[in-house]
Write a protein that holds these residues in place. Structure first.
Motif, PDB file in Angstrom:
ATOM      1  N   GLY A 150       0.842  -1.193   0.000  1.00 19.61           N
ATOM      2  CA  GLY A 150       0.000   0.000   0.000  1.00 19.61           C
ATOM      3  C   GLY A 150       0.871   1.234   0.000  1.00 19.61           C
ATOM      4  N   LEU A 151       0.869   1.973  -1.105  1.00 19.23           N
ATOM      5  CA  LEU A 151       1.767   3.126  -1.259  1.00 19.23           C
ATOM      6  C   LEU A 151       0.981   4.420  -1.406  1.00 19.23           C
ATOM      7  N   GLY A 152      -0.033   4.555  -0.565  1.00 14.52           N
ATOM      8  CA  GLY A 152      -0.815   5.783  -0.547  1.00 14.52           C
ATOM      9  C   GLY A 152      -0.128   6.841   0.298  1.00 14.52           C
ATOM     10  N   SER A 153      -0.914   7.728   0.877  1.00 12.45           N
ATOM     11  CA  SER A 153      -0.360   8.847   1.648  1.00 12.45           C
ATOM     12  C   SER A 153       0.490   8.363   2.813  1.00 12.45           C
ATOM     13  N   GLY A 154       0.030   7.317   3.496  1.00 13.97           N
ATOM     14  CA  GLY A 154       0.783   6.790   4.626  1.00 13.97           C
ATOM     15  C   GLY A 154       1.912   5.879   4.206  1.00 13.97           C
ATOM     16  N   GLY A 155       1.629   4.917   3.325  1.00 11.91           N
ATOM     17  CA  GLY A 155       2.641   3.950   2.920  1.00 11.91           C
ATOM     18  C   GLY A 155       3.820   4.573   2.202  1.00 11.91           C
ATOM     19  N   SER A 156       3.576   5.603   1.396  1.00 10.88           N
ATOM     20  CA  SER A 156       4.679   6.265   0.699  1.00 10.88           C
ATOM     21  C   SER A 156       5.613   6.953   1.687  1.00 10.88           C
ATOM     22  N   HIS A 157       5.032   7.565   2.726  1.00  9.07           N
ATOM     23  CA  HIS A 157       5.849   8.219   3.756  1.00  9.07           C
ATOM     24  C   HIS A 157       6.662   7.175   4.520  1.00  9.07           C
ATOM     25  N   VAL A 158       6.049   6.051   4.827  1.00  8.31           N
ATOM     26  CA  VAL A 158       6.746   4.970   5.531  1.00  8.31           C
ATOM     27  C   VAL A 158       7.941   4.493   4.715  1.00  8.31           C
ATOM     28  N   ALA A 159       7.738   4.257   3.426  1.00  4.34           N
ATOM     29  CA  ALA A 159       8.812   3.752   2.568  1.00  4.34           C
ATOM     30  C   ALA A 159       9.994   4.722   2.520  1.00  4.34           C
ATOM     31  N   ILE A 160       9.693   5.995   2.361  1.00  2.01           N
ATOM     32  CA  ILE A 160      10.768   6.988   2.268  1.00  2.01           C
ATOM     33  C   ILE A 160      11.526   7.110   3.584  1.00  2.01           C
ATOM     34  N   GLU A 161      10.817   7.124   4.703  1.00  4.29           N
ATOM     35  CA  GLU A 161      11.491   7.248   6.005  1.00  4.29           C
ATOM     36  C   GLU A 161      12.366   6.035   6.291  1.00  4.29           C
ATOM     37  N   LEU A 162      11.942   4.856   5.904  1.00  8.37           N
ATOM     38  CA  LEU A 162      12.771   3.672   6.100  1.00  8.37           C
ATOM     39  C   LEU A 162      14.013   3.733   5.213  1.00  8.37           C
ATOM     40  N   ALA A 163      13.861   4.249   3.998  1.00  8.43           N
ATOM     41  CA  ALA A 163      15.023   4.422   3.120  1.00  8.43           C
ATOM     42  C   ALA A 163      15.996   5.431   3.727  1.00  8.43           C
ATOM     43  N   PHE A 170      13.914  -3.315  -0.427  1.00  8.68           N
ATOM     44  CA  PHE A 170      12.478  -3.015  -0.372  1.00  8.68           C
ATOM     45  C   PHE A 170      11.706  -3.911  -1.336  1.00  8.68           C
ATOM     46  N   VAL A 171      10.507  -4.264  -0.900  1.00  9.00           N
ATOM     47  CA  VAL A 171       9.518  -4.914  -1.761  1.00  9.00           C
ATOM     48  C   VAL A 171       8.282  -4.020  -1.726  1.00  9.00           C
ATOM     49  N   LEU A 172       7.944  -3.403  -2.845  1.00 10.74           N
ATOM     50  CA  LEU A 172       6.831  -2.455  -2.918  1.00 10.74           C
ATOM     51  C   LEU A 172       5.650  -3.103  -3.634  1.00 10.74           C
ATOM     52  N   VAL A 173       4.484  -3.035  -2.993  1.00  6.09           N
ATOM     53  CA  VAL A 173       3.298  -3.693  -3.545  1.00  6.09           C
ATOM     54  C   VAL A 173       2.138  -2.700  -3.611  1.00  6.09           C
ATOM     55  N   ASP A 174       1.632  -2.475  -4.800  1.00  8.22           N
ATOM     56  CA  ASP A 174       0.439  -1.644  -5.020  1.00  8.22           C
ATOM     57  C   ASP A 174       0.080  -1.762  -6.493  1.00  8.22           C
ATOM     58  N   TYR A 175      -1.167  -1.500  -6.835  1.00  5.73           N
ATOM     59  CA  TYR A 175      -1.535  -1.567  -8.257  1.00  5.73           C
ATOM     60  C   TYR A 175      -2.197  -0.268  -8.721  1.00  5.73           C
ATOM     61  N   ARG A 204      11.802   7.308  -5.934  1.00  3.92           N
ATOM     62  CA  ARG A 204      12.006   8.148  -4.750  1.00  3.92           C
ATOM     63  C   ARG A 204      12.991   7.499  -3.771  1.00  3.92           C
ATOM     64  N   ILE A 205      12.880   6.193  -3.594  1.00  2.34           N
ATOM     65  CA  ILE A 205      13.795   5.480  -2.696  1.00  2.34           C
ATOM     66  C   ILE A 205      15.221   5.536  -3.240  1.00  2.34           C
ATOM     67  N   LEU A 206      15.379   5.277  -4.528  1.00  3.74           N
ATOM     68  CA  LEU A 206      16.711   5.303  -5.124  1.00  3.74           C
ATOM     69  C   LEU A 206      17.296   6.705  -5.145  1.00  3.74           C
ATOM     70  N   ASP A 207      16.436   7.714  -5.120  1.00  7.52           N
ATOM     71  CA  ASP A 207      16.906   9.086  -5.053  1.00  7.52           C
ATOM     72  C   ASP A 207      17.499   9.380  -3.672  1.00  7.52           C
ATOM     73  N   LYS A 208      17.010   8.673  -2.645  1.00  7.12           N
ATOM     74  CA  LYS A 208      17.572   8.802  -1.304  1.00  7.12           C
ATOM     75  C   LYS A 208      18.779   7.882  -1.114  1.00  7.12           C
ATOM     76  N   ASN A 209      18.670   6.662  -1.615  1.00  5.22           N
ATOM     77  CA  ASN A 209      19.742   5.681  -1.457  1.00  5.22           C
ATOM     78  C   ASN A 209      19.930   4.944  -2.777  1.00  5.22           C
ATOM     79  N   PRO A 210      20.865   5.386  -3.601  1.00  4.59           N
ATOM     80  CA  PRO A 210      21.064   4.751  -4.915  1.00  4.59           C
ATOM     81  C   PRO A 210      21.581   3.325  -4.827  1.00  4.59           C
ATOM     82  N   PHE A 211      21.996   2.905  -3.626  1.00  6.08           N
ATOM     83  CA  PHE A 211      22.509   1.545  -3.449  1.00  6.08           C
ATOM     84  C   PHE A 211      21.411   0.577  -3.017  1.00  6.08           C
TER      85      PHE A 211
END
Length: 429
Positions: A150-163, A170-175, A204-211
């Motif tokens: 789920g990469l909505g308003s909450g999930g997208s913020h979670v993913a970026i903060e973890l990065a 990361f495994v990202l799941v949404d359609y 966005r994740i790779l923009d924070k951490n290209p590795f």
């Protein structure tokens, strides 16, 4: 570079091996991608594929055994840039040494003078998280794999903060795709309109951490065969979906696979929210906490047309469905997402030497509740509760301890009597 009074233009190399590519003579002719910002104040450069037929017009470079003295750089750069055609757009000269030192000069237009620029290079992996040292060493997280469903308003913020914290896989799941109504609350912006959320968040994740290593799955998590394959091998799962069915399915799979899972949800109009941590077979699962799934579903926010359409019968028109989509402020969603991140980081570092180890005792409870405003289920909070600690108040997390339910059909093992075991084991004799 950061000194006051340094007004040089800035040239940024956006590949971790940029100078190695330039020094590689076997790679043939180089072609460059040049992006100019702020009236040529900042220039981003990447090495692109060399399969283009046209000669390079924007960038020229030369490799030296050792960089020439600063007094000679301008003259050498002027000689090199004379090999490029005259353009009314920025052109760049790069001087690089075998021991990896770099100089850059910029000519904003063919009619303007060549000037030396400051150089910024993409940091090495060891440099990327230098501002986290002493609190959270990135080495603790770079091999941990986190699924964000789920990469909505909450999930997208979670993913970026973890990065940003240093999670490396990361495994990202949404359609879903980024739609206009997403923009105001989402990490993404108008430039991402129409793109799949998984693709945008990977970038966005790779923009924070290209590795980082990022797998994307444009699928519905309710397809259990796919979901089982996708989640297997993950260290934690972040469940940021917007419906009860997906949460129940994730709960079942995470218990089956033995993966700690974190659930975050907002109340109606994002008046508050809840966060739940599930450690399979140790504490309560999602079904233990939300024993009445229908009640839980009725209290969730309708945040998208798709979600609202699925929740309404077919005979309800689209205009009526749109009227059920509820508003909510990004600033009311972020506290829920931040708590999810904090709990996940503590879990990922559990038993390790980090400053987060002190939080293991503070955050023992499996369930946490937060109120943004005194409305909905929080309407009974006293008006002065924020200033007191003997009554519930807004903008404060409340932990709640809970145990596994002995009759939970999801997380409790089925027990068979000795008689039944004997009966079925002998039935085929």
């Amino acid at each position: 570079m950061s000194e006051e009074g340094d007004h040089r233009k800035v040239v940024c190399f956006l590949q971790p091996n940029f100078t190695d590519i330039l020094k590689n003579k076997e790679a043939g002719e180089k072609r460059f991608s040049v992006t100019v910002f702020d009236d040529c104040d900042t220039i981003h450069i990447r090495v692109e594929s060399s399969k283009q037929d046209e000669p390079e017009k924007r960038v020229v470079f030369k490799v030296f055994q050792e960089l020439p003295p600063c007094t000679e750089v301008q003259e050498i750069a002027s000689s090199l840039i004379s090999n490029l055609p005259a353009l009314d757009e920025p052109q760049i000269v790069i001087l690089v040494s075998e021991d990896d030192h770099v100089r850059a000069c910029v000519r904003p237009k063919s009619t303007e003078p060549l000037e030396q620029a400051a150089v910024l290079r993409q940091p090495r992996r060891s440099q990327l998280y230098s501002r986290s040292r002493g609190i959270l060493e990135s080495g603790l997280l770079e091999d941990r794999k986190v699924a964000v469903v789920g990469l909505g308003s909450g999930g997208s913020h979670v993913a970026i903060e973890l990065a940003k914290a240093g999670v490396g896989k990361f495994v990202l799941v949404d359609y879903d795709r980024i739609e206009l109504h997403n923009i105001i609350r989402h990490i993404c912006g108008l430039s991402d309109l129409g793109r799949l959320k998984t693709n945008v968040m990977r970038d966005r994740i790779l923009d924070k951490n290209p590795f980082a290593e990022v797998q994307i799955h444009n699928t519905n998590i309710n397809n259990l065969d796919d979901a089982r394959r996708i989640l297997k091998g993950c260290d934690v799962v972040m469940a940021a979906t917007d419906n009860i069915r997906s949460r129940l399915n994730i709960n079942t799979l995470s218990i089956e696979l033995g993966i700690p899972t974190f659930y975050g949800k907002c109340a109606v109009r994002a008046a508050g929210g809840e966060v739940l941590r599930v450690r399979p077979k140790i504490g309560p699962c999602f079904s233990c906490i939300y024993a009445d799934a229908a009640m839980e579903a009725s209290a969730e926010e309708m945040s998208s047309f798709r979600q609202a359409r699925e929740a309404n019968p077919p005979y309800v028109g689209d205009d009526e469905v749109k009227a059920t989509i509820q508003v909510g402020l990004s600033s009311d969603i972020i506290p829920i997402a931040n708590m999810l991140v904090k709990l996940a980081l503590v879990e990922l570092c559990r038993g390790k030497d980090s400053a987060l180890a002190t939080l293991e005792k503070d955050l023992e409870a499996p369930y946490y509740m937060w109120a943004n405003r005194r409305e909905q289920q929080f309407a009974g909070y006293p008006p002065d509760g924020f200033h007191r600690f003997d009554q519930p108040g807004i903008l404060r997390w409340y932990p709640m301890m809970s145990e596994r339910k002995s009759d939970c059909k999801t997380c409790q093992d089925m027990e068979a009597s000795a008689e039944n075991v004997d009966f079925f084991s002998s039935s085929g004799r």
